[in-house]
Write an enzyme that holds these catalytic residues in place. Sequence first.
Site, PDB file in Angstrom:
ATOM      1  N   SER A 101      -3.471   8.467   0.248  1.00 21.43           N
ATOM      2  CA  SER A 101      -3.093   7.084   0.580  1.00 21.43           C
ATOM      3  C   SER A 101      -4.117   6.087   0.078  1.00 21.43           C
ATOM      4  O   SER A 101      -5.283   6.428  -0.141  1.00 21.43           O
ATOM      5  CB  SER A 101      -2.927   6.917   2.095  1.00 21.43           C
ATOM      6  OG  SER A 101      -4.183   7.014   2.742  1.00 21.43           O
ATOM      7  N   HIS A 102      -3.643   4.856  -0.096  1.00 17.80           N
ATOM      8  CA  HIS A 102      -4.504   3.752  -0.515  1.00 17.80           C
ATOM      9  C   HIS A 102      -4.128   2.527   0.305  1.00 17.80           C
ATOM     10  O   HIS A 102      -3.109   1.891   0.057  1.00 17.80           O
ATOM     11  CB  HIS A 102      -4.316   3.474  -2.007  1.00 17.80           C
ATOM     12  CG  HIS A 102      -5.323   2.508  -2.584  1.00 17.80           C
ATOM     13  ND1 HIS A 102      -5.672   1.326  -1.961  1.00 17.80           N
ATOM     14  CD2 HIS A 102      -6.050   2.544  -3.729  1.00 17.80           C
ATOM     15  CE1 HIS A 102      -6.570   0.693  -2.699  1.00 17.80           C
ATOM     16  NE2 HIS A 102      -6.817   1.408  -3.772  1.00 17.80           N
ATOM     17  N   ASN A 103      -4.958   2.187   1.293  1.00 19.14           N
ATOM     18  CA  ASN A 103      -4.704   1.001   2.108  1.00 19.14           C
ATOM     19  C   ASN A 103      -5.000  -0.271   1.328  1.00 19.14           C
ATOM     20  O   ASN A 103      -5.628  -0.245   0.275  1.00 19.14           O
ATOM     21  CB  ASN A 103      -5.571   1.029   3.366  1.00 19.14           C
ATOM     22  CG  ASN A 103      -5.007   1.954   4.427  1.00 19.14           C
ATOM     23  OD1 ASN A 103      -4.108   2.744   4.160  1.00 19.14           O
ATOM     24  ND2 ASN A 103      -5.553   1.883   5.620  1.00 19.14           N
ATOM     25  N   ALA A 151       0.848  -1.191   0.000  1.00 21.18           N
ATOM     26  CA  ALA A 151       0.000   0.000   0.000  1.00 21.18           C
ATOM     27  C   ALA A 151       0.884   1.240   0.000  1.00 21.18           C
ATOM     28  O   ALA A 151       1.950   1.267   0.610  1.00 21.18           O
ATOM     29  CB  ALA A 151      -0.917  -0.004   1.218  1.00 21.18           C
ATOM     30  N   CYS A 152       0.409   2.280  -0.675  1.00 21.12           N
ATOM     31  CA  CYS A 152       1.240   3.476  -0.859  1.00 21.12           C
ATOM     32  C   CYS A 152       0.616   4.693  -0.193  1.00 21.12           C
ATOM     33  O   CYS A 152      -0.590   4.739   0.057  1.00 21.12           O
ATOM     34  CB  CYS A 152       1.431   3.758  -2.351  1.00 21.12           C
ATOM     35  SG  CYS A 152      -0.111   4.103  -3.228  1.00 21.12           S
TER      36      CYS A 152
END
Length: 291
Positions: free
Chosen positions: A141-143, A122-123
């Site tokens: 963000s992207h979990n 994730a980023c």
Amino acid sequence: MFMRFPAATKTPTPYRPEQRLITSAIWTIHFDLDNDMWLAENRIIDTVRDLEVDVMGFLESDTERIIMGGRDWTQRVGEELNYYVDYGPSPRKHTWGCAMISKFPIKNSTHHLLPSPDGELACAIHATLDVHGRDVDVIISHNGQEENPLDRRLQTTELARIMRESQNPFIFTGYVVTQPHAENYKILFDGGRMNDIDPTDHDRWCQYIGYRGVKRVGYARISRGTITDTEIQAGKFVVPAPGEDISEWQPSYKRVEESHYPEEYHFPKKFHGKGVRGHFYHVFNAPRYFD
């Protein structure tokens, strides 16, 4: 490239500097492909322009691998709409991708790979922007997805740490994968010392907007049209002047009518009703405004 040079070097200008406004939004764009797997660049560009966002996070944005054409579509968005661009962690990091465009200068940007011991990577982008002369931090963000609860808990805990340790006004726009007021929601907002843009909005699952040290004016949810499977969420905030003490700023959750604010503070009218190109205010059918 030479013919494009003047446009590419023009200084980006925020939309409402006199009101010290920042409009921040988040959109999961599914690798710039629509639901029929055609390129969606033109429609994304038109929607970003119409929404008049100052800072926008794009999730699932990594198109630079060979399988996605080896292209950087954020370059076109930045040049055509005159934004600074942060394309996020590189394709070699093996995330779904997150990118940011900003009308405000990017003073510092850190790319994160969030903890992912049990599944997908994730980023996140943690950037400090010069917003009307004041340093404001943002996170895009992207979990990981719901199949890996350990990942999501650790990733959310790390995001909360970054926000908690910052002393600047802060805006969070990200993909958390949680129900409102569930465990990961509490980790993010309580652990990060952040305020939910609208804690009464119970019809959310993945995208969330949070803030601290800025005055929230409005919140809108805009339908996706034919692009991807995820809506746009947007918030309008007033940023404190340089040197203004924000330690005592507390959010007000009193709802007000749109007429409470001058027109410069309003979300665009063209998304009311049927909207344009399939993009319209949905869920609430209109933006929400707060005192």
